[in-house]
Design a protein around this motif. Structure first.
Motif, mmCIF file in Angstrom:
data_model
loop_
_atom_site.group_PDB
_atom_site.id
_atom_site.type_symbol
_atom_site.label_atom_id
_atom_site.label_comp_id
_atom_site.label_asym_id
_atom_site.label_seq_id
_atom_site.Cartn_x
_atom_site.Cartn_y
_atom_site.Cartn_z
ATOM 1 N N ARG A 12 20.178 71.846 -17.362
ATOM 2 C CA ARG A 12 18.800 72.113 -17.783
ATOM 3 C C ARG A 12 18.107 71.003 -16.688
ATOM 4 N N ARG A 13 16.975 71.796 -16.388
ATOM 5 C CA ARG A 13 16.200 70.804 -15.437
ATOM 6 C C ARG A 13 14.766 70.584 -16.200
ATOM 7 N N GLU A 14 14.150 69.546 -15.664
ATOM 8 C CA GLU A 14 12.793 69.110 -16.056
ATOM 9 C C GLU A 14 11.791 70.544 -15.903
ATOM 10 N N ALA A 15 11.278 70.753 -16.717
ATOM 11 C CA ALA A 15 10.367 71.992 -16.553
ATOM 12 C C ALA A 15 9.195 71.585 -15.491
ATOM 13 N N PRO A 16 9.166 72.617 -14.570
ATOM 14 C CA PRO A 16 8.349 72.226 -13.233
ATOM 15 C C PRO A 16 6.626 72.039 -13.845
ATOM 16 N N ARG A 17 6.387 70.809 -13.391
ATOM 17 C CA ARG A 17 4.946 70.807 -13.690
ATOM 18 C C ARG A 17 3.835 71.875 -13.237
ATOM 19 N N GLU A 18 2.900 72.095 -14.195
ATOM 20 C CA GLU A 18 2.185 73.046 -14.160
ATOM 21 C C GLU A 18 1.206 72.693 -12.858
ATOM 22 N N ALA A 19 1.068 73.479 -11.716
ATOM 23 C CA ALA A 19 0.076 73.156 -10.765
ATOM 24 C C ALA A 19 -1.275 73.182 -11.167
ATOM 25 N N VAL A 20 -1.894 72.038 -10.708
ATOM 26 C CA VAL A 20 -3.090 71.985 -11.246
ATOM 27 C C VAL A 20 -4.335 72.670 -10.301
ATOM 28 N N SER A 21 -5.435 73.266 -10.903
ATOM 29 C CA SER A 21 -6.314 73.969 -9.803
ATOM 30 C C SER A 21 -7.928 73.294 -10.616
ATOM 31 N N GLY A 22 -8.618 73.906 -9.598
ATOM 32 C CA GLY A 22 -10.001 73.763 -9.941
ATOM 33 C C GLY A 22 -10.577 72.326 -10.186
ATOM 34 N N ALA A 23 -11.386 72.182 -10.997
ATOM 35 C CA ALA A 23 -12.129 70.817 -11.098
ATOM 36 C C ALA A 23 -11.268 69.714 -11.277
ATOM 37 N N GLU A 24 -10.007 69.771 -12.090
ATOM 38 C CA GLU A 24 -8.928 68.878 -12.070
ATOM 39 C C GLU A 24 -8.262 68.576 -10.744
ATOM 40 N N ARG A 54 -9.620 69.022 -7.852
ATOM 41 C CA ARG A 54 -10.602 68.240 -6.895
ATOM 42 C C ARG A 54 -10.589 66.784 -7.313
ATOM 43 N N ARG A 55 -10.773 66.431 -8.743
ATOM 44 C CA ARG A 55 -10.534 64.979 -9.257
ATOM 45 C C ARG A 55 -9.348 64.110 -8.705
ATOM 46 N N ILE A 56 -8.096 64.877 -8.614
ATOM 47 C CA ILE A 56 -7.053 64.201 -8.195
ATOM 48 C C ILE A 56 -7.147 63.943 -6.729
ATOM 49 N N LEU A 57 -7.660 65.098 -5.989
ATOM 50 C CA LEU A 57 -7.855 64.915 -4.509
ATOM 51 C C LEU A 57 -8.632 64.172 -4.004
ATOM 52 N N LEU A 74 -0.612 67.986 0.538
ATOM 53 C CA LEU A 74 -1.580 67.707 -0.648
ATOM 54 C C LEU A 74 -0.813 68.402 -2.017
ATOM 55 N N ALA A 75 -0.650 69.450 -1.685
ATOM 56 C CA ALA A 75 -0.333 70.510 -2.975
ATOM 57 C C ALA A 75 1.146 69.970 -3.519
ATOM 58 N N ARG A 76 2.025 69.738 -2.738
ATOM 59 C CA ARG A 76 3.291 69.174 -2.875
ATOM 60 C C ARG A 76 3.360 67.669 -3.702
ATOM 61 N N PHE A 77 2.643 66.803 -3.000
ATOM 62 C CA PHE A 77 2.590 65.383 -3.522
ATOM 63 C C PHE A 77 1.916 65.078 -4.664
ATOM 64 N N HIS A 78 0.818 65.851 -4.875
ATOM 65 C CA HIS A 78 -0.251 65.459 -6.056
ATOM 66 C C HIS A 78 -0.063 66.694 -7.150
ATOM 67 N N GLY A 79 0.780 67.781 -6.856
ATOM 68 C CA GLY A 79 0.859 68.894 -7.978
ATOM 69 C C GLY A 79 -0.373 69.607 -8.239
ATOM 70 N N VAL A 80 -0.969 69.874 -7.026
ATOM 71 C CA VAL A 80 -2.080 70.793 -7.280
ATOM 72 C C VAL A 80 -1.638 72.337 -6.530
ATOM 73 N N GLU A 81 -2.480 72.997 -7.011
ATOM 74 C CA GLU A 81 -2.468 74.392 -6.206
ATOM 75 C C GLU A 81 -2.697 74.382 -4.937
ATOM 76 N N LEU A 82 -1.818 75.383 -4.206
ATOM 77 C CA LEU A 82 -2.026 75.334 -2.663
ATOM 78 C C LEU A 82 -3.462 75.793 -2.343
ATOM 79 N N GLN A 119 -6.101 73.721 -0.185
ATOM 80 C CA GLN A 119 -6.604 74.380 1.138
ATOM 81 C C GLN A 119 -8.092 74.298 1.109
ATOM 82 N N GLN A 120 -8.611 74.568 -0.055
ATOM 83 C CA GLN A 120 -10.116 74.741 -0.527
ATOM 84 C C GLN A 120 -10.549 73.201 0.049
ATOM 85 N N PHE A 121 -9.775 72.340 -0.570
ATOM 86 C CA PHE A 121 -10.427 70.738 -0.196
ATOM 87 C C PHE A 121 -10.247 70.221 1.042
#
Ligand SMILES: [Zn+2]
Length: 153
Positions: free
Chosen positions: A90-102, A104-107, A131-139, A143-145
């Protein structure tokens, strides 16, 4: 799948293992039957094998049955081990990639960093991927950021 012996939710597989106890005229059979994890499978296999070897033989039918159980346990064990090898740990469930305002707040704290990297000539794609890889946000969000920082720079 849960193990029927230790109740851990480990990959487990269904097995039946037996040992014979020969008592010259009488004999008894002991069985382990259920979904077992790897460590319980190993423990049960050796439990039955040891008893077959030491207690099994005493009696005519017992002599035959002990051979049978020894062999069938080995076959069961080898098959079960290969089943369990196929079952991925069993592996850790992959963290859900974050998008939108959330996203933006992370980046946001990395605005300056992104602009520096753009100035250094890194491609926006490479920066966005980092950025996507290290901060768990959607690619897409990354890209938009990066694009925004490029326009702002
Ligand atoms: Zn177990």
């Amino acid at each position: 799948m849960r193990c029927d012996l230790c109740y851990q939710s480990e990959p487990s597989t269904y097995v039946e293992l037996h040992h014979n106890v020969g008592m010259i005229i009488l004999r008894r059979v002991y069985t382990t039957e259920g979904e077992l994890c790897r460590s319980c499978l190993d423990r049960s296999f050796w439990h039955h094998t040891l008893r077959n070897l030491t207690l099994g033989w005493w009696g005519t039918i017992s002599f035959i049955m002990t051979w049978y159980y020894l062999l069938s346990n080995v076959v069961t064990y080898v098959q079960a081990r290969s089943e369990l090898r196929k079952a991925r740990p069993r592996r850790e469930a992959p963290r859900e990639a974050v998008s939108g305002a959330e996203a933006r707040r992370i980046l946001e704290p990395f605005e300056h960093n992104v602009r520096m990297r753009l100035r250094d000539g890194e491609t926006p794609e490479a920066i966005a991927q980092d950025l996507a890889r290290f901060h768990g946000v959607e690619l897409g969000a990354a890209q938009q950021f990066v694009d925004e920082q490029r326009q702002a720079a």
